[in-house]
Design a protein around this motif. Structure first.
Motif, mmCIF file in Angstrom:
data_model
loop_
_atom_site.group_PDB
_atom_site.id
_atom_site.type_symbol
_atom_site.label_atom_id
_atom_site.label_comp_id
_atom_site.label_asym_id
_atom_site.label_seq_id
_atom_site.Cartn_x
_atom_site.Cartn_y
_atom_site.Cartn_z
ATOM 1 N N THR A 119 0.851 -1.190 0.000
ATOM 2 C CA THR A 119 0.000 0.000 0.000
ATOM 3 C C THR A 119 0.887 1.240 0.000
ATOM 4 O O THR A 119 1.857 1.317 0.754
ATOM 5 C CB THR A 119 -0.921 0.026 1.226
ATOM 6 O OG1 THR A 119 -0.128 -0.112 2.427
ATOM 7 C CG2 THR A 119 -1.920 -1.128 1.183
ATOM 8 N N THR A 120 0.553 2.226 -0.854
ATOM 9 C CA THR A 120 1.358 3.452 -0.915
ATOM 10 C C THR A 120 0.886 4.494 0.090
ATOM 11 O O THR A 120 1.629 5.419 0.410
ATOM 12 C CB THR A 120 1.298 4.058 -2.328
ATOM 13 O OG1 THR A 120 -0.050 4.456 -2.613
ATOM 14 C CG2 THR A 120 1.762 3.060 -3.378
ATOM 15 N N GLY A 121 -0.350 4.361 0.555
ATOM 16 C CA GLY A 121 -0.901 5.316 1.516
ATOM 17 C C GLY A 121 -1.103 4.664 2.869
ATOM 18 O O GLY A 121 -0.162 4.100 3.449
ATOM 19 N N GLU A 122 -2.341 4.717 3.376
ATOM 20 C CA GLU A 122 -2.639 4.122 4.669
ATOM 21 C C GLU A 122 -2.397 2.617 4.637
ATOM 22 O O GLU A 122 -2.712 1.935 3.668
ATOM 23 C CB GLU A 122 -4.100 4.407 5.047
ATOM 24 C CG GLU A 122 -4.480 3.925 6.436
ATOM 25 C CD GLU A 122 -5.914 4.287 6.787
ATOM 26 O OE1 GLU A 122 -6.377 3.894 7.865
ATOM 27 O OE2 GLU A 122 -6.569 4.961 5.960
ATOM 28 N N GLN A 123 -1.808 2.099 5.703
ATOM 29 C CA GLN A 123 -1.518 0.678 5.767
ATOM 30 C C GLN A 123 -2.785 -0.169 5.799
ATOM 31 O O GLN A 123 -3.836 0.281 6.264
ATOM 32 C CB GLN A 123 -0.691 0.363 7.013
ATOM 33 C CG GLN A 123 0.753 0.820 6.937
ATOM 34 C CD GLN A 123 1.548 0.358 8.157
ATOM 35 O OE1 GLN A 123 0.997 0.204 9.236
ATOM 36 N NE2 GLN A 123 2.828 0.146 7.976
ATOM 37 N N HIS A 124 -2.662 -1.399 5.304
ATOM 38 C CA HIS A 124 -3.756 -2.351 5.437
ATOM 39 C C HIS A 124 -3.979 -2.627 6.926
ATOM 40 O O HIS A 124 -3.019 -2.677 7.708
ATOM 41 C CB HIS A 124 -3.401 -3.650 4.706
ATOM 42 C CG HIS A 124 -4.541 -4.610 4.625
ATOM 43 N ND1 HIS A 124 -4.874 -5.458 5.664
ATOM 44 C CD2 HIS A 124 -5.437 -4.866 3.634
ATOM 45 C CE1 HIS A 124 -5.916 -6.195 5.315
ATOM 46 N NE2 HIS A 124 -6.280 -5.854 4.094
ATOM 47 N N PRO A 125 -5.231 -2.770 7.376
ATOM 48 C CA PRO A 125 -5.489 -3.005 8.810
ATOM 49 C C PRO A 125 -4.732 -4.194 9.386
ATOM 50 O O PRO A 125 -4.314 -4.161 10.545
ATOM 51 C CB PRO A 125 -7.009 -3.242 8.847
ATOM 52 C CG PRO A 125 -7.539 -2.501 7.666
ATOM 53 C CD PRO A 125 -6.487 -2.629 6.601
ATOM 54 N N TRP A 126 -4.530 -5.240 8.582
ATOM 55 C CA TRP A 126 -3.790 -6.395 9.100
ATOM 56 C C TRP A 126 -2.353 -6.022 9.428
ATOM 57 O O TRP A 126 -1.809 -6.398 10.467
ATOM 58 C CB TRP A 126 -3.826 -7.543 8.079
ATOM 59 C CG TRP A 126 -3.135 -8.787 8.565
ATOM 60 C CD1 TRP A 126 -3.673 -9.797 9.299
ATOM 61 C CD2 TRP A 126 -1.765 -9.137 8.357
ATOM 62 N NE1 TRP A 126 -2.723 -10.759 9.549
ATOM 63 C CE2 TRP A 126 -1.543 -10.379 8.989
ATOM 64 C CE3 TRP A 126 -0.698 -8.519 7.691
ATOM 65 C CZ2 TRP A 126 -0.301 -11.018 8.976
ATOM 66 C CZ3 TRP A 126 0.539 -9.150 7.690
ATOM 67 C CH2 TRP A 126 0.732 -10.385 8.324
ATOM 68 N N VAL A 169 -2.441 1.726 -4.901
ATOM 69 C CA VAL A 169 -2.003 3.129 -4.892
ATOM 70 C C VAL A 169 -3.124 3.910 -4.213
ATOM 71 O O VAL A 169 -3.955 4.554 -4.849
ATOM 72 C CB VAL A 169 -1.708 3.628 -6.316
ATOM 73 C CG1 VAL A 169 -1.149 5.057 -6.280
ATOM 74 C CG2 VAL A 169 -0.718 2.703 -7.017
ATOM 75 N N ASN A 170 -3.119 3.845 -2.878
ATOM 76 C CA ASN A 170 -4.214 4.401 -2.076
ATOM 77 C C ASN A 170 -3.818 5.677 -1.348
ATOM 78 O O ASN A 170 -4.330 5.985 -0.272
ATOM 79 C CB ASN A 170 -4.721 3.360 -1.070
ATOM 80 C CG ASN A 170 -3.656 2.937 -0.070
ATOM 81 O OD1 ASN A 170 -2.460 2.987 -0.361
ATOM 82 N ND2 ASN A 170 -4.064 2.510 1.108
ATOM 83 N N GLY A 171 -2.903 6.424 -1.949
ATOM 84 C CA GLY A 171 -2.469 7.679 -1.348
ATOM 85 C C GLY A 171 -0.955 7.752 -1.340
ATOM 86 O O GLY A 171 -0.264 6.978 -2.009
ATOM 87 N N GLY A 172 -0.436 8.704 -0.567
ATOM 88 C CA GLY A 172 1.004 8.895 -0.519
ATOM 89 C C GLY A 172 1.482 9.848 -1.595
ATOM 90 O O GLY A 172 0.757 10.177 -2.538
#
Length: 209
Positions: A119-126, A169-172
């Motif tokens: 993930t490029t933005g917020e981390q995966h919850p796991w 690509v969820n942010g960053g």
């Protein structure tokens, strides 16, 4: 060259061994965060992982007068690297698209340990949950290779190669994504799936892919 957006699908040569079987197997459960004590198994795992099998013996090199006969899909991968698929998704939907791609891979028979999700933005919850128990324990799960492994794209250099790498690509920042995507392609031995806004992804990749 620019990546062409595609509907979520898994290319045949990157599918798992059950893809050719009749019908569709039940989805393989993926790790999910949840409370646990120090003595309890990790989320999504019923108990201690089995011992890792010994690596298969190397095939002998063909001798004189013999010619190698690799599988057709391997010839393509050896020649041009991993297949690349771009799945269009908005920033806030990139992680959902990545999880859908993982589900498709598992449904075709890909073992969970074959898949790395970045993930490029917020981390995966796991990943956020497991990191709360310590950096060493978190990365030990990557080495165990018995589950889908979720990591921050900024740590891609520490991530081990796997047959399939899925990037959300969820942010960053654009420069962070520009560094992470080529490295992610280097970690994928069969298939790289990139989920996000096609215009932004092609802009940060430029002519690098």
């Amino acid at each position: 060259m620019p990546l062409i957006p595609e509907e979520p699908q898994i290319h045949e040569s990157a599918q798992g061994p059950r893809a050719m079987a009749a019908g569709h197997p039940a989805p393989t459960p993926r790790p999910v965060p949840g409370p646990r004590s120090a003595a309890s198994p990790r989320p999504g795992r019923p108990g201690p992982a089995p011992a890792r099998p010994a690596p298969p013996a190397q095939r002998p090199h063909p001798g004189a007068g013999q010619s190698p006969s690799p599988r057709p899909e391997n010839r393509s991968e050896q020649r041009s690297g991993p297949q690349i698929q771009l799945i269009p998704a908005p920033v806030d939907g990139a992680l959902d698209a990545a999880e859908e791609a993982v589900d498709l891979l598992l449904d075709t028979g890909r073992p969970p340990g074959d898949i790395l999700v970045l993930t490029t933005g917020e981390q995966h919850p796991w990943a956020a949950h497991e990191l709360s128990f310590g950096d060493a324990a978190y990365w030990a799960q990557q080495d165990a290779r018995d589950d889908v492994f979720f990591a921050d794209a900024a740590a891609v250099e520490r991530a081990a190669a796997r047959p399939v790498v899925v990037v959300a690509v969820n942010g960053g920042a654009d420069d962070a994504a520009a560094r992470a995507l080529p490295l992610a392609m280097g970690r994928a031995t069969a298939l790289l799936v990139v989920c996000g806004d096609p215009q932004r992804i092609n802009a940060v990749l430029g002519a690098g892919v």
